[in-house]
Design an enzyme around this catalytic site. Structure first.
Site, short mmCIF file in Angstrom:
data_model
loop_
_atom_site.label_atom_id
_atom_site.label_comp_id
_atom_site.label_asym_id
_atom_site.label_seq_id
_atom_site.Cartn_x
_atom_site.Cartn_y
_atom_site.Cartn_z
N THR A 18 -4.33 7.83 -1.28
CA THR A 18 -4.37 7.37 0.10
C THR A 18 -3.77 8.44 1.00
OG1 THR A 18 -3.55 5.69 1.65
CG2 THR A 18 -2.13 6.21 -0.19
N ASN A 20 -2.49 7.26 3.88
CA ASN A 20 -1.63 6.42 4.73
C ASN A 20 -0.16 6.63 4.32
OD1 ASN A 20 -0.09 4.26 5.66
ND2 ASN A 20 -1.87 2.91 5.76
N ASP A 80 -6.62 -1.71 -2.44
CA ASP A 80 -7.50 -2.28 -1.44
C ASP A 80 -6.97 -3.66 -1.08
OD1 ASP A 80 -9.67 -1.72 0.23
OD2 ASP A 80 -11.03 -2.94 -0.95
N PHE A 163 1.38 -4.18 11.33
CA PHE A 163 0.10 -3.57 11.71
C PHE A 163 -1.01 -4.55 11.36
CE2 PHE A 163 -1.79 -2.54 7.57
CZ PHE A 163 -0.70 -2.71 6.74
N TYR A 165 -3.52 -7.33 10.90
CA TYR A 165 -3.56 -8.76 11.24
C TYR A 165 -2.15 -9.40 11.28
CZ TYR A 165 -8.54 -8.22 10.16
OH TYR A 165 -9.86 -7.81 10.14
N ASP A 166 -1.10 -8.60 11.11
CA ASP A 166 0.26 -9.15 11.03
C ASP A 166 0.63 -10.12 12.15
OD1 ASP A 166 0.86 -7.96 8.64
OD2 ASP A 166 2.10 -6.35 9.48
N LYS A 186 9.26 -8.17 4.85
CA LYS A 186 7.83 -8.32 4.59
C LYS A 186 7.50 -7.91 3.15
CE LYS A 186 3.21 -6.72 5.85
NZ LYS A 186 2.37 -5.78 6.59
N HIS A 191 1.71 -9.61 -0.01
CA HIS A 191 0.67 -9.27 -0.98
C HIS A 191 0.88 -7.87 -1.55
CE1 HIS A 191 -0.04 -8.43 3.19
NE2 HIS A 191 -0.89 -7.47 2.91
N ARG A 192 1.10 -6.86 -0.66
CA ARG A 192 1.20 -5.49 -1.13
C ARG A 192 2.48 -5.28 -1.92
NH1 ARG A 192 0.73 -3.35 3.08
NH2 ARG A 192 -1.50 -3.40 3.23
P1 IMP Z 1 -6.57 -1.56 3.35
O1 IMP Z 1 -7.54 -1.82 2.26
O2 IMP Z 1 -5.15 -1.62 2.89
O3 IMP Z 1 -6.86 -0.35 4.17
O4 IMP Z 1 -6.67 -2.81 4.34
C1 IMP Z 1 -7.87 -3.23 4.96
C2 IMP Z 1 -7.54 -3.87 6.28
O5 IMP Z 1 -6.76 -5.04 6.04
C3 IMP Z 1 -6.72 -2.98 7.21
O6 IMP Z 1 -7.51 -2.29 8.08
C4 IMP Z 1 -5.85 -3.96 7.95
O7 IMP Z 1 -6.54 -4.41 9.10
C5 IMP Z 1 -5.73 -5.13 7.01
N1 IMP Z 1 -4.43 -5.14 6.34
C6 IMP Z 1 -4.14 -4.58 5.14
N2 IMP Z 1 -2.86 -4.83 4.82
C7 IMP Z 1 -2.35 -5.55 5.84
C8 IMP Z 1 -1.06 -6.10 6.08
O8 IMP Z 1 -0.10 -5.97 5.31
N3 IMP Z 1 -0.92 -6.78 7.24
C9 IMP Z 1 -1.93 -6.94 8.14
N4 IMP Z 1 -3.14 -6.43 7.97
C10 IMP Z 1 -3.36 -5.75 6.82
#
Ligand code: IMP
Length: 217
Positions: A18, A20, A80, A163, A165-166, A186, A191-192
């Site tokens: 990633t 990020n 993901d 960030f 949808y938080d 958090k 989830h993460r």
């Molecule tokens: P990614 O697969 O982690 O890039 O997440 C896909 C999308 O889900 C991102 O663009 C965010 O809009 C949303 N997202 C992922 N993780 C979070 C979170 O922890 N909080 C809020 N939105 C999230």
């Protein structure tokens, strides 16, 4: 490199697929006590971009981790995440990042979600975040680590942290949105955070099996 894919003083090299910096930082923190040298994509020559064409979070996480593993030769990890809303039949799900279509960003995605949820009563606003982390290890084995967090979609934004949808994801066990929590709070319930801890366990088991000792001792 040793057959185990280790570097330095017996450390397992692991590429986090990633760019990020928040995700790399979170992972680095979670793996701090393990003999793991975490690499990010920025530490290596440019790797091919991966189209996230999978129909599930699992497929996309594996696509990204396999691509990184093939291109770099390093043990690799990729994640993901999707937001699954009950009243929308599980959407946006695997399309959470691109929910609002071309030019989608956090702001537009949340606006679209609020619009789609208009008029839906509180008891039908259940949702869950799901994260899948794929881990590919030097012995060629593939592992999936999962984490989820159950909540509810509010009818307006609340809070300024986080960030994506938080601001509209309200967690009943805490009584606040993710955007109203600090990062450590958090991570404890998210989830993460949960998926990262499950991925950490995959690494602990691998290291123990390849050293004949508990790597945390
Ligand atoms: P990614 O697969 O982690 O890039 O997440 C896909 C999308 O889900 C991102 O663009 C965010 O809009 C949303 N997202 C992922 N993780 C979070 C979170 O922890 N909080 C809020 N939105 C999230």
């Amino acid at each position: 490199m040793s057959p185990m894919g280790t570097a330095g003083a017996g450390r397992l090299r692991l590429l986090c697929a990633t760019r990020n910096p928040d995700k790399v930082g979170e992972l680095r923190e979670a793996l701090r006590a393990l003999p793991v040298a975490l690499l990010s994509l920025d530490d290596l020559p440019p790797l091919p971009e991966v189209a996230e064409t999978g129909d599930t979070l699992e497929e996309n996480a594996l696509l990204k981790a396999r691509s990184a593993y093939r291109a770099s030769g390093e043990a690799s990890l990729a994640d993901d995440t999707g937001l699954e809303v009950d009243a929308l039949g599980g959407r946006p799900g695997v399309r959470s990042a691109r929910y609002a279509g071309p030019g989608a960003d956090y702001e537009r995605n949340v606006t679209k979600l609020l619009r789609e949820m208009e008029g839906i009563p509180p008891e039908r606003r259940g949702a869950r975040f799901r994260t899948v982390i794929a881990v590919l290890l030097p012995d060629g084995s593939e592992h999936l680590a999962h984490g989820s967090c159950v909540g509810r979609i509010l009818d307006a934004r609340r809070g300024s942290g986080g960030f994506g949808y938080d601001p509209v994801f309200w967690v009943p066990e805490v009584g606040r949105t993710f955007a109203e929590m600090g990062l450590a709070e958090k991570n404890r319930i998210s989830h993460r955070g949960r998926a990262v801890r499950a991925a950490r366990q995959v690494l602990v088991d691998y290291l123990a099996a390849h050293r004949g000792a508990n790597p945390e001792n």
